[in-house]
Write an enzyme that holds these catalytic residues in place. Structure first.
Site, short mmCIF file in Angstrom:
data_model
loop_
_atom_site.label_atom_id
_atom_site.label_comp_id
_atom_site.label_asym_id
_atom_site.label_seq_id
_atom_site.Cartn_x
_atom_site.Cartn_y
_atom_site.Cartn_z
N SER A 13 0.81 -1.22 0.00
CA SER A 13 0.00 0.00 0.00
C SER A 13 0.84 1.26 0.00
O SER A 13 0.34 2.35 -0.35
CB SER A 13 -0.96 0.01 1.20
OG SER A 13 -0.24 0.05 2.42
N SER A 14 2.12 1.15 0.37
CA SER A 14 2.98 2.34 0.44
C SER A 14 4.45 1.91 0.45
O SER A 14 4.77 0.72 0.51
CB SER A 14 2.68 3.17 1.69
OG SER A 14 2.99 2.43 2.87
N GLY A 15 5.33 2.90 0.38
CA GLY A 15 6.75 2.67 0.60
C GLY A 15 7.41 1.70 -0.35
O GLY A 15 7.13 1.66 -1.55
N TYR A 154 12.08 -4.84 17.18
CA TYR A 154 12.17 -4.85 15.72
C TYR A 154 13.40 -5.63 15.26
O TYR A 154 13.32 -6.50 14.38
CB TYR A 154 12.22 -3.42 15.20
CG TYR A 154 12.34 -3.29 13.71
CD1 TYR A 154 11.26 -3.52 12.88
CD2 TYR A 154 13.56 -2.93 13.12
CE1 TYR A 154 11.36 -3.39 11.50
CE2 TYR A 154 13.68 -2.81 11.74
CZ TYR A 154 12.58 -3.04 10.94
OH TYR A 154 12.70 -2.92 9.57
#
Length: 283
Positions: A13-15, A154
Protein backbone atom coordinates in the site's frame (compact mmCIF):
# COMPACT_ATOMS: atom_id res chain seq x y z
CA UNK A 1 11.88 -11.43 -19.62
CA UNK A 2 10.43 -13.16 -22.66
CA UNK A 3 7.32 -14.49 -20.91
CA UNK A 4 5.20 -13.02 -18.18
CA UNK A 5 5.80 -14.38 -14.71
CA UNK A 6 3.85 -13.79 -11.50
CA UNK A 7 5.19 -12.39 -8.24
CA UNK A 8 3.25 -12.02 -5.02
CA UNK A 9 4.38 -9.07 -2.89
CA UNK A 10 3.16 -8.32 0.64
CA UNK A 11 2.72 -4.85 2.11
CA UNK A 12 2.22 -2.90 -1.12
CA UNK A 13 0.00 0.00 0.00
CA UNK A 14 2.98 2.34 0.44
CA UNK A 15 6.75 2.67 0.60
CA UNK A 16 9.09 -0.04 -0.61
CA UNK A 17 6.28 -2.50 -1.27
CA UNK A 18 4.40 -0.09 -3.50
CA UNK A 19 7.57 0.85 -5.38
CA UNK A 20 8.55 -2.81 -5.76
CA UNK A 21 5.12 -3.68 -7.16
CA UNK A 22 5.33 -0.92 -9.76
CA UNK A 23 8.97 -1.72 -10.53
CA UNK A 24 8.28 -5.42 -10.99
CA UNK A 25 5.31 -4.66 -13.26
CA UNK A 26 7.50 -2.36 -15.36
CA UNK A 27 10.02 -5.21 -15.64
CA UNK A 28 7.31 -7.43 -17.12
CA UNK A 29 5.98 -9.30 -14.08
CA UNK A 30 2.33 -9.81 -13.29
CA UNK A 31 2.09 -8.60 -9.69
CA UNK A 32 -0.24 -9.88 -7.01
CA UNK A 33 -0.04 -6.81 -4.78
CA UNK A 34 -1.29 -7.70 -1.32
CA UNK A 35 -2.16 -5.39 1.55
CA UNK A 36 -4.07 -5.47 4.81
CA UNK A 37 -6.46 -2.76 3.64
CA UNK A 38 -7.22 -2.90 -0.10
CA UNK A 39 -9.06 0.39 0.36
CA UNK A 40 -5.60 1.97 0.39
CA UNK A 41 -4.72 0.67 -3.08
CA UNK A 42 -5.45 3.98 -4.79
CA UNK A 43 -1.90 5.30 -4.65
CA UNK A 44 -0.46 2.04 -5.98
CA UNK A 45 -2.94 1.85 -8.84
CA UNK A 46 -2.39 5.51 -9.72
CA UNK A 47 1.40 5.06 -9.79
CA UNK A 48 1.07 1.93 -11.91
CA UNK A 49 -1.39 3.59 -14.27
CA UNK A 50 0.88 6.61 -14.69
CA UNK A 51 3.65 4.40 -16.12
CA UNK A 52 1.32 2.22 -18.17
CA UNK A 53 1.41 -0.98 -16.13
CA UNK A 54 -1.91 -0.80 -14.32
CA UNK A 55 -3.09 -3.96 -16.05
CA UNK A 56 -0.26 -5.96 -14.47
CA UNK A 57 -1.24 -5.06 -10.87
CA UNK A 58 -3.77 -7.31 -9.15
CA UNK A 59 -4.65 -6.15 -5.63
CA UNK A 60 -5.51 -8.78 -3.02
CA UNK A 61 -6.30 -8.62 0.69
CA UNK A 62 -3.69 -10.23 2.91
CA UNK A 63 -3.00 -9.80 6.62
CA UNK A 64 0.28 -11.54 7.45
CA UNK A 65 -0.94 -12.24 10.99
CA UNK A 66 -3.89 -14.31 9.67
CA UNK A 67 -2.61 -17.78 8.78
CA UNK A 68 -5.89 -19.00 7.29
CA UNK A 69 -6.23 -15.81 5.26
CA UNK A 70 -2.69 -16.21 3.93
CA UNK A 71 -3.42 -19.73 2.70
CA UNK A 72 -6.65 -18.58 1.08
CA UNK A 73 -5.07 -15.61 -0.70
CA UNK A 74 -2.09 -17.63 -1.90
CA UNK A 75 -4.31 -20.42 -3.24
CA UNK A 76 -6.56 -17.92 -5.02
CA UNK A 77 -3.63 -16.04 -6.55
CA UNK A 78 -1.90 -19.22 -7.72
CA UNK A 79 -5.10 -20.51 -9.30
CA UNK A 80 -5.79 -17.22 -11.06
CA UNK A 81 -2.27 -16.90 -12.48
CA UNK A 82 -1.35 -20.52 -13.08
CA UNK A 83 1.12 -20.57 -10.22
CA UNK A 84 3.63 -18.26 -8.57
CA UNK A 85 7.14 -17.64 -9.86
CA UNK A 86 8.33 -15.41 -7.03
CA UNK A 87 7.31 -14.08 -3.63
CA UNK A 88 8.50 -10.91 -1.92
CA UNK A 89 8.00 -10.80 1.84
CA UNK A 90 7.88 -7.06 2.42
CA UNK A 91 5.13 -6.34 4.98
CA UNK A 92 6.51 -5.16 8.30
CA UNK A 93 5.99 -2.90 11.29
CA UNK A 94 8.40 -0.87 13.39
CA UNK A 95 8.45 -0.37 17.13
CA UNK A 96 10.56 2.00 19.22
CA UNK A 97 11.19 1.42 22.92
CA UNK A 98 13.17 -0.55 25.48
CA UNK A 99 12.03 -3.69 27.25
CA UNK A 100 12.05 -2.45 30.87
CA UNK A 101 9.67 0.38 30.01
CA UNK A 102 7.66 -1.01 27.08
CA UNK A 103 7.06 -4.51 28.39
CA UNK A 104 6.37 -7.65 26.40
CA UNK A 105 3.37 -6.67 24.24
CA UNK A 106 5.40 -4.71 21.64
CA UNK A 107 7.88 -7.57 21.40
CA UNK A 108 5.15 -10.10 20.71
CA UNK A 109 3.45 -7.77 18.20
CA UNK A 110 6.72 -7.15 16.35
CA UNK A 111 7.41 -10.88 16.13
CA UNK A 112 3.89 -11.61 14.84
CA UNK A 113 4.19 -9.21 11.89
CA UNK A 114 7.90 -9.19 11.11
CA UNK A 115 8.78 -12.81 11.81
CA UNK A 116 5.83 -15.18 12.09
CA UNK A 117 4.08 -13.40 9.22
CA UNK A 118 7.08 -14.02 6.99
CA UNK A 119 7.24 -17.66 8.06
CA UNK A 120 3.51 -18.17 7.35
CA UNK A 121 3.72 -16.60 3.89
CA UNK A 122 6.82 -18.64 3.12
CA UNK A 123 5.18 -21.88 4.22
CA UNK A 124 2.07 -21.19 2.13
CA UNK A 125 3.97 -20.24 -1.01
CA UNK A 126 6.82 -22.76 -1.03
CA UNK A 127 4.83 -25.50 -2.83
CA UNK A 128 4.14 -23.08 -5.68
CA UNK A 129 7.73 -21.84 -5.78
CA UNK A 130 8.96 -25.43 -5.76
CA UNK A 131 6.71 -26.17 -8.73
CA UNK A 132 7.95 -23.14 -10.70
CA UNK A 133 11.59 -23.38 -9.56
CA UNK A 134 11.03 -19.81 -8.42
CA UNK A 135 12.54 -17.43 -5.94
CA UNK A 136 11.76 -16.16 -2.47
CA UNK A 137 12.88 -12.63 -1.61
CA UNK A 138 12.49 -11.21 1.88
CA UNK A 139 12.96 -7.57 2.80
CA UNK A 140 14.73 -7.51 6.15
CA UNK A 141 16.79 -4.49 7.21
CA UNK A 142 20.27 -3.53 8.26
CA UNK A 143 18.50 -3.95 11.62
CA UNK A 144 18.44 -7.67 10.88
CA UNK A 145 22.24 -7.69 11.12
CA UNK A 146 23.09 -4.83 13.49
CA UNK A 147 21.16 -4.46 16.74
CA UNK A 148 20.26 -0.79 17.21
CA UNK A 149 19.29 1.16 20.33
CA UNK A 150 15.57 1.27 21.21
CA UNK A 151 14.83 -1.16 18.36
CA UNK A 152 15.12 -4.30 20.46
CA UNK A 153 11.81 -5.82 19.38
CA UNK A 154 12.17 -4.85 15.72
CA UNK A 155 15.79 -6.01 15.46
CA UNK A 156 15.01 -9.25 17.28
CA UNK A 157 12.31 -10.04 14.71
CA UNK A 158 14.52 -9.10 11.77
CA UNK A 159 17.45 -11.10 13.19
CA UNK A 160 15.07 -14.06 13.43
CA UNK A 161 14.00 -13.62 9.81
CA UNK A 162 17.62 -13.50 8.65
CA UNK A 163 18.45 -16.66 10.59
CA UNK A 164 15.38 -18.43 9.25
CA UNK A 165 16.14 -17.50 5.66
CA UNK A 166 19.85 -18.28 5.93
CA UNK A 167 18.98 -21.75 7.24
CA UNK A 168 16.27 -22.28 4.62
CA UNK A 169 18.42 -21.25 1.65
CA UNK A 170 20.41 -24.46 1.24
CA UNK A 171 17.33 -26.61 1.79
CA UNK A 172 15.21 -24.66 -0.70
CA UNK A 173 18.00 -24.85 -3.27
CA UNK A 174 17.70 -28.65 -3.34
CA UNK A 175 14.21 -28.26 -4.84
CA UNK A 176 15.15 -25.42 -7.17
CA UNK A 177 14.01 -22.40 -5.11
CA UNK A 178 16.42 -19.47 -4.75
CA UNK A 179 16.25 -17.50 -1.48
CA UNK A 180 17.51 -13.96 -0.93
CA UNK A 181 17.25 -11.27 1.74
CA UNK A 182 17.31 -7.57 0.88
CA UNK A 183 18.61 -5.20 3.54
CA UNK A 184 17.64 -1.52 3.29
CA UNK A 185 19.07 1.16 5.51
CA UNK A 186 17.20 4.39 6.10
CA UNK A 187 14.43 4.75 3.49
CA UNK A 188 12.24 7.81 3.08
CA UNK A 189 8.81 6.18 3.13
CA UNK A 190 5.54 6.03 5.02
CA UNK A 191 6.96 3.17 7.12
CA UNK A 192 8.47 5.74 9.49
CA UNK A 193 5.51 8.09 9.46
CA UNK A 194 3.09 5.22 10.04
CA UNK A 195 4.53 4.63 13.50
CA UNK A 196 3.00 7.98 14.56
CA UNK A 197 5.50 8.46 17.35
CA UNK A 198 4.65 10.99 20.05
CA UNK A 199 8.28 11.76 20.80
CA UNK A 200 7.79 13.98 23.89
CA UNK A 201 5.51 11.36 25.42
CA UNK A 202 7.93 8.55 24.57
CA UNK A 203 10.85 10.40 26.12
CA UNK A 204 8.85 11.32 29.21
CA UNK A 205 7.72 7.72 29.65
CA UNK A 206 11.24 6.36 29.21
CA UNK A 207 12.25 7.44 32.72
CA UNK A 208 16.00 6.92 33.22
CA UNK A 209 16.36 6.07 29.53
CA UNK A 210 14.87 9.42 28.42
CA UNK A 211 18.14 11.23 27.58
CA UNK A 212 19.47 8.27 25.60
CA UNK A 213 16.15 7.92 23.74
CA UNK A 214 16.12 11.61 22.83
CA UNK A 215 19.70 11.34 21.54
CA UNK A 216 18.75 8.31 19.46
CA UNK A 217 15.66 10.00 18.01
CA UNK A 218 17.65 13.12 17.12
CA UNK A 219 20.18 10.97 15.29
CA UNK A 220 17.46 8.93 13.57
CA UNK A 221 15.75 12.08 12.31
CA UNK A 222 19.02 13.21 10.77
CA UNK A 223 19.55 9.79 9.22
CA UNK A 224 16.09 9.65 7.64
CA UNK A 225 16.56 13.19 6.39
CA UNK A 226 19.31 11.79 4.14
CA UNK A 227 17.56 8.51 3.36
CA UNK A 228 17.38 6.84 -0.02
CA UNK A 229 14.03 6.80 -1.77
CA UNK A 230 11.63 3.87 -1.68
CA UNK A 231 12.08 3.58 -5.44
CA UNK A 232 15.85 3.19 -5.07
CA UNK A 233 15.43 0.48 -2.44
CA UNK A 234 12.77 -1.27 -4.52
CA UNK A 235 15.06 -1.30 -7.56
CA UNK A 236 17.32 -3.70 -5.66
CA UNK A 237 14.38 -6.04 -5.08
CA UNK A 238 13.55 -6.02 -8.79
CA UNK A 239 17.22 -6.66 -9.62
CA UNK A 240 17.17 -9.73 -7.36
CA UNK A 241 13.98 -10.96 -9.01
CA UNK A 242 15.61 -10.60 -12.42
CA UNK A 243 19.08 -11.89 -11.59
CA UNK A 244 20.10 -15.21 -13.11
CA UNK A 245 22.14 -16.03 -10.01
CA UNK A 246 20.74 -13.90 -7.17
CA UNK A 247 22.93 -13.56 -4.06
CA UNK A 248 21.61 -14.59 -0.66
CA UNK A 249 22.26 -11.23 1.02
CA UNK A 250 22.10 -7.88 -0.77
CA UNK A 251 21.95 -4.32 0.53
CA UNK A 252 20.10 -1.45 -1.12
CA UNK A 253 22.79 1.26 -0.81
CA UNK A 254 26.51 1.80 -0.34
CA UNK A 255 25.83 3.02 3.22
CA UNK A 256 23.92 -0.17 4.03
CA UNK A 257 26.73 -2.30 2.57
CA UNK A 258 29.29 -0.56 4.74
CA UNK A 259 27.12 -0.77 7.85
CA UNK A 260 26.35 -4.47 7.45
CA UNK A 261 29.89 -5.26 6.35
CA UNK A 262 31.28 -3.68 9.49
CA UNK A 263 29.14 -5.93 11.66
CA UNK A 264 29.97 -9.10 9.75
CA UNK A 265 33.69 -8.38 10.22
CA UNK A 266 33.29 -7.40 13.92
CA UNK A 267 34.05 -10.74 15.54
CA UNK A 268 33.95 -9.60 19.19
CA UNK A 269 31.23 -6.95 18.77
CA UNK A 270 33.32 -4.06 20.07
CA UNK A 271 33.25 -1.98 16.88
CA UNK A 272 29.45 -2.08 16.64
CA UNK A 273 29.01 -1.23 20.31
CA UNK A 274 31.33 1.75 19.97
CA UNK A 275 29.12 3.12 17.18
CA UNK A 276 25.89 2.41 19.07
CA UNK A 277 27.24 4.23 22.14
CA UNK A 278 27.55 7.34 20.02
CA UNK A 279 23.96 6.93 18.82
CA UNK A 280 22.65 7.20 22.40
CA UNK A 281 24.76 10.20 23.32
CA UNK A 282 27.83 8.44 24.66
CA UNK A 283 31.44 9.34 24.00
Amino acid sequence: MTASKTVLITGTSSGIGLAAAVGAARAGWDVVATMRDPGKAGHLLAEAGAVGVGGRIHVEYLDVTDAAGIRSTVARAAAAHGGLDAVVNNAGAGVVGTIEVAGMDPVRAAMEVNYFGVVEVTRATMPHLRESKGRLVTVTSVGGVVGQPFNEAYCAAKFAVEGFMEALTSVAATVGVRVSVVEPGAVASEFVASQRLDVPALVAAAGPYGPALQAYIDRARQSFGNAQSAEEAAATIVDVLQAEEPPFRVQTSEWARGFVGGKLADVDGSAVQAVMAQWVGGA
